[in-house]
Design a protein around this motif. Sequence first.
Motif, mmCIF file in Angstrom:
data_model
loop_
_atom_site.group_PDB
_atom_site.id
_atom_site.type_symbol
_atom_site.label_atom_id
_atom_site.label_comp_id
_atom_site.label_asym_id
_atom_site.label_seq_id
_atom_site.Cartn_x
_atom_site.Cartn_y
_atom_site.Cartn_z
ATOM 1 N N ALA A 62 0.925 -1.235 0.312
ATOM 2 C CA ALA A 62 0.330 -0.036 -0.445
ATOM 3 C C ALA A 62 1.262 1.674 0.179
ATOM 4 O O ALA A 62 2.284 1.183 0.940
ATOM 5 N N VAL A 63 0.034 2.667 -0.653
ATOM 6 C CA VAL A 63 0.993 3.391 -0.391
ATOM 7 C C VAL A 63 0.016 4.495 -0.235
ATOM 8 O O VAL A 63 -1.126 4.368 -0.682
ATOM 9 N N ILE A 64 -0.036 5.255 0.677
ATOM 10 C CA ILE A 64 -0.436 6.159 1.205
ATOM 11 C C ILE A 64 0.055 7.821 0.606
ATOM 12 O O ILE A 64 0.965 7.659 1.655
ATOM 13 N N VAL A 65 -0.928 8.712 0.278
ATOM 14 C CA VAL A 65 -0.569 10.185 -0.423
ATOM 15 C C VAL A 65 -1.413 11.552 0.689
ATOM 16 O O VAL A 65 -2.690 10.374 0.000
ATOM 17 N N VAL A 66 0.139 11.156 0.775
ATOM 18 C CA VAL A 66 -1.019 13.183 1.563
ATOM 19 C C VAL A 66 -0.111 13.635 1.205
ATOM 20 O O VAL A 66 0.332 14.496 2.241
ATOM 21 N N VAL A 67 -0.208 14.296 0.447
ATOM 22 C CA VAL A 67 0.246 15.471 -0.230
ATOM 23 C C VAL A 67 -0.866 17.078 -0.332
ATOM 24 O O VAL A 67 -2.076 16.528 -0.109
ATOM 25 N N LEU A 68 -0.062 17.934 -0.418
ATOM 26 C CA LEU A 68 -1.193 18.852 -0.474
ATOM 27 C C LEU A 68 -2.168 19.060 -1.913
ATOM 28 O O LEU A 68 -3.297 19.694 -1.464
ATOM 29 N N HIS A 86 6.566 0.892 -10.758
ATOM 30 C CA HIS A 86 6.871 0.057 -9.840
ATOM 31 C C HIS A 86 6.664 -0.927 -9.251
ATOM 32 O O HIS A 86 6.441 -1.651 -8.778
ATOM 33 N N LEU A 87 4.979 -0.447 -9.062
ATOM 34 C CA LEU A 87 4.295 -1.183 -7.829
ATOM 35 C C LEU A 87 3.992 -2.656 -8.425
ATOM 36 O O LEU A 87 3.982 -2.751 -9.930
ATOM 37 N N HIS A 88 4.163 -3.493 -7.278
ATOM 38 C CA HIS A 88 2.930 -5.152 -7.977
ATOM 39 C C HIS A 88 1.637 -4.645 -8.381
ATOM 40 O O HIS A 88 0.759 -4.037 -7.865
ATOM 41 N N LYS A 89 1.210 -5.366 -9.485
ATOM 42 C CA LYS A 89 -0.672 -5.427 -9.826
ATOM 43 C C LYS A 89 -0.859 -6.397 -8.528
ATOM 44 O O LYS A 89 -0.454 -6.674 -7.355
ATOM 45 N N GLY A 90 -1.948 -5.432 -8.001
ATOM 46 C CA GLY A 90 -2.600 -5.991 -7.179
ATOM 47 C C GLY A 90 -2.228 -4.796 -5.727
ATOM 48 O O GLY A 90 -2.988 -4.945 -4.848
ATOM 49 N N VAL A 114 -2.167 -0.577 -14.952
ATOM 50 C CA VAL A 114 -0.768 -1.318 -14.675
ATOM 51 C C VAL A 114 -1.888 -2.394 -13.887
ATOM 52 O O VAL A 114 -0.556 -2.990 -13.026
ATOM 53 N N GLY A 115 -3.041 -2.416 -13.227
ATOM 54 C CA GLY A 115 -3.189 -3.637 -12.708
ATOM 55 C C GLY A 115 -2.976 -3.066 -10.755
ATOM 56 O O GLY A 115 -3.071 -3.379 -9.778
ATOM 57 N N ASP A 144 -12.179 -4.596 -4.844
ATOM 58 C CA ASP A 144 -11.633 -4.763 -4.036
ATOM 59 C C ASP A 144 -10.229 -3.435 -3.957
ATOM 60 O O ASP A 144 -9.018 -4.003 -3.436
ATOM 61 N N ALA A 145 -10.472 -2.594 -4.227
ATOM 62 C CA ALA A 145 -9.712 -1.053 -3.733
ATOM 63 C C ALA A 145 -9.699 -1.313 -1.745
ATOM 64 O O ALA A 145 -8.965 -1.174 -1.765
ATOM 65 N N PHE A 146 -11.302 -1.426 -1.839
ATOM 66 C CA PHE A 146 -11.434 -1.617 -0.572
ATOM 67 C C PHE A 146 -10.879 -2.471 0.164
ATOM 68 O O PHE A 146 -10.287 -2.477 1.356
#
Length: 301
Positions: A62-68, A86-90, A114-115, A144-146
């Motif tokens: 997981a990548v959590i993006v907390v920018v402006l 660069h992330l893997h599928k899923g 890109v999955g 699936d995202a949840f």
Amino acid sequence: MTTPHRTAVIGLGSMGYGIAQSCLAAGHMTFGYDINPDQAARFVTEGGTPGALSEVAGALDAVIVVVLNAAQTENVLFGPEGVVPHLHKGAVVMACATVPPEFARQMEACCGEVGVHYLDAPISGGSIKAAEGALSVMASGTPDAFAAAAEVLKATATTVFELGDQAGPGSAMKAVNQLLAGVHIATMAEALTFGMTQGVDPAQFVEVISKCAGSSWMLENRAPHIVAGDYTPHSSVNIWPKDLGIVLDIAKSASFSAPITAAALQQFVAAAGMGLGGEDDAAVAKVYARNAQLTLPGDET
């Protein structure tokens, strides 16, 4: 039971840092990244996992993006050093910035190519609740995202609103929230300083109005900053020209008039023009104080 995830939090401001701390406390292997290297280094000293993003991205869950804003979000995801390719599928991207709904839909589509799952996940609650893992999340995305984000949501939030099965509704709801929040802060500042012109002490204002019908969460949270004369930024003035600007852009696209939002926006623009952009957003009271030649607590000397 928590299933440990490899999680990266990108953007270690007051909200992002608290989110990273919450992920760490929940048992996740957590990486923290920020344009300020001191913030990233500090997080490592508190238990964050070291490692360059380019080197660890392929193993992240997981990548959590907390920018402006939207521009920074897009740069983090798909810029020259963007993480998504660069992330893997899923893997899942949980995007927390206040952005236009259409932008959220575009990012969802680009990630999907890109999955990678994309959860439109604006947040509310402030820096203290972020550090406590007690945020509210206005989320929308595919089932699936949840599912992919379930563990990080459990680590960072006590309330998750599931607002739709595609990106967009989460950001729309956040815009509604920010309209109210920004107006409430500006109105609190106006009421507090108006009271001062009538001899109402700011501390007395907080004591009385917080127990009366005119109160709001923003009043109860921000007015004490003015009373204390402490404008250490928990949420800065600079956030509001951006967020209320997004609200007005959305309103314009819907042929909707939002005059109260526009009036509040001008007060934050004025505060930024006074050099207060990096201060806590309660500093919008200084605009009123200047115009009325009032002396706020802490400015007596």
